[in-house]
Design an enzyme around this catalytic site. Structure first.
Site, PDB file in Angstrom:
ATOM      1  CG  ASP A   1     -41.326  16.755   5.312  1.00  0.00           C
ATOM      2  OD1 ASP A   1     -41.364  17.762   6.035  1.00  0.00           O
ATOM      3  OD2 ASP A   1     -40.273  16.107   5.109  1.00  0.00           O
TER       4      ASP A   1
ATOM      5  CG  ASN B   1     -35.765  27.014   0.366  1.00  0.00           C
ATOM      6  OD1 ASN B   1     -36.991  27.083   0.245  1.00  0.00           O
ATOM      7  ND2 ASN B   1     -35.140  25.879   0.660  1.00  0.00           N
TER       8      ASN B   1
ATOM      9  CG  HIS C   1     -38.974  20.282   6.385  1.00  0.00           C
ATOM     10  ND1 HIS C   1     -39.136  19.249   5.488  1.00  0.00           N
ATOM     11  CD2 HIS C   1     -37.969  21.043   5.896  1.00  0.00           C
ATOM     12  CE1 HIS C   1     -38.251  19.383   4.508  1.00  0.00           C
ATOM     13  NE2 HIS C   1     -37.535  20.464   4.727  1.00  0.00           N
TER      14      HIS C   1
ATOM     15  CD  GLU D   1     -36.243  22.034   1.606  1.00  0.00           C
ATOM     16  OE1 GLU D   1     -36.044  21.386   2.648  1.00  0.00           O
ATOM     17  OE2 GLU D   1     -35.391  22.798   1.113  1.00  0.00           O
TER      18      GLU D   1
ATOM     19  CD  GLU E   1     -31.709  24.752   6.063  1.00  0.00           C
ATOM     20  OE1 GLU E   1     -30.620  24.444   6.580  1.00  0.00           O
ATOM     21  OE2 GLU E   1     -32.636  23.939   5.884  1.00  0.00           O
TER      22      GLU E   1
END
Ligand code: XIL
Length: 302
Positions: free
Chosen positions: A237, A172, A209, A235, A128
């Site tokens: 979702d 990432n 996400h 990650e 990030e």
């Protein structure tokens, strides 16, 4: 195949979940993890704050619990994460000199990568670092940019390669899923530049996400892969429920399957009841460990 991990393995991929050491005493949690997944990411346990709470003294226990279990099951383990502006220990702060921060960062990378050498599939070396708004290529302000400048990313990757020449090194981030978004372009340009200059980088992690995956998501995975790096969905979702959620999960899975360098998918948790997105139900198993429509959609797409 009748489980996510076995289905993913048919094409040489893995299907992982983020796992928290604090839930390993819950048998349904571990049973579901073991049965369905052949990959894992520690949800918090390898982050700088949790793992090096005071300088030079390491709290390996919780991360080791996850790693030892995963190794015993032959799972692929993603190391998450070495250099990130969040969940830092208090001792990493703006009062440090640049030289001191640099040596703390290098030592952290050496110690953590050294401890898990031979056990990790890919490390999120930097997490990030790019800003959400602004010009293409702009980085988020952090103690790292403030003390070390924008070159901290390259420094971290070079230190990581020196610490372990055999593990994959990933960048990432979130909101780098739309092929044309400014943030995506910035990361793309960085990877292209690293490749051109021989800065070690092996993979890009798309956190993913989601509310809804962008329509050009597969194209985005393909454009990163074309730079000569692997891509992992790290990650995943998806908010919501029912068939809309299942459709989104299907599209994400199909996008990865369509690109040979998309090597695996990790969902950010085993069960809705422990999702970090509290109040939402973004995962593949409900709070009672029942398979959701999204589960069937993924299994059929693998
Ligand atoms: C989240 C965890 O899921 C939470 O338990 C924790 O409180 C905060 O961090 N991007 C990342 C992950 O790279 O490490 C974050 O995990 C979610 C967003």
């Amino acid at each position: 195949a009748s489980t996510l991990g076995a289905a993913a393995a048919q094409s040489g991929r893995y299907f992982g979940a983020a796992v928290a050491a604090g839930h390993l005493g819950e048998s349904a949690y571990v049973t579901t993890w073991d049965r369905e997944f052949n990959g894992v990411t520690a949800e918090n346990e390898m982050k700088w704050g949790p793992i090096e709470p005071s300088r030079g003294s390491f709290n390996w226990g919780p991360a080791d619990q996850i790693v030892n279990h995963a190794v015993s099951k032959g799972m692929k383990i993603r190391g998450h994460t070495l250099v990130w502006h969040a969940q830092l220990p208090g001792w990493v702060n703006g009062n440090m000199s640049a030289a001191d921060l640099r040596s703390a960062m290098t030592n952290h990378i050496n110690q953590v990568m050294g401890h898990y050498k031979g056990k990790i599939y890919a490390w999120d070396v930097v997490n990030e670092a790019f800003a959400d708004g602004g010009a293409v290529g702009s980085l988020r302000s952090s103690v790292f940019t403030q003390k070390l400048g924008n070159g901290f990313i390259e420094e971290a990757f070079r230190a990581a390669r020196a610490a372990d020449p055999d593990v994959k090194l990933c960048y990432n981030d979130y909101n780098i899923d739309d092929a044309n978004a400014a943030k995506t372009r910035g990361v793309y340009n960085m990877v292209r530049d690293f490749k051109a200059r021989g800065v070690p980088i092996d993979c890009v992690g798309l956190q993913s996400h989601f509310g809804n995956p962008p329509s050009n998501y597969q194209q985005n995975i393909a454009q990163f892969a074309a730079l000569g790096v692997d891509v992992q969905i790290t990650e995943l979702d998806v908010g919501g429920s029912g068939s809309a959620q299942a459709d989104a999960y299907r599209r994400v899975t199909q996008a990865c399957m369509a690109v040979s360098r998309c090597t695996g998918i990790t969902v950010w948790g085993v069960t809705d009841k422990y999702s970090w997105r509290s109040g939402d139900t973004p995962l593949l198993f409900d709070g009672n460990y029942n398979k959701k429509p999204a589960y069937d959609a993924v299994l059929n797409a693998l």
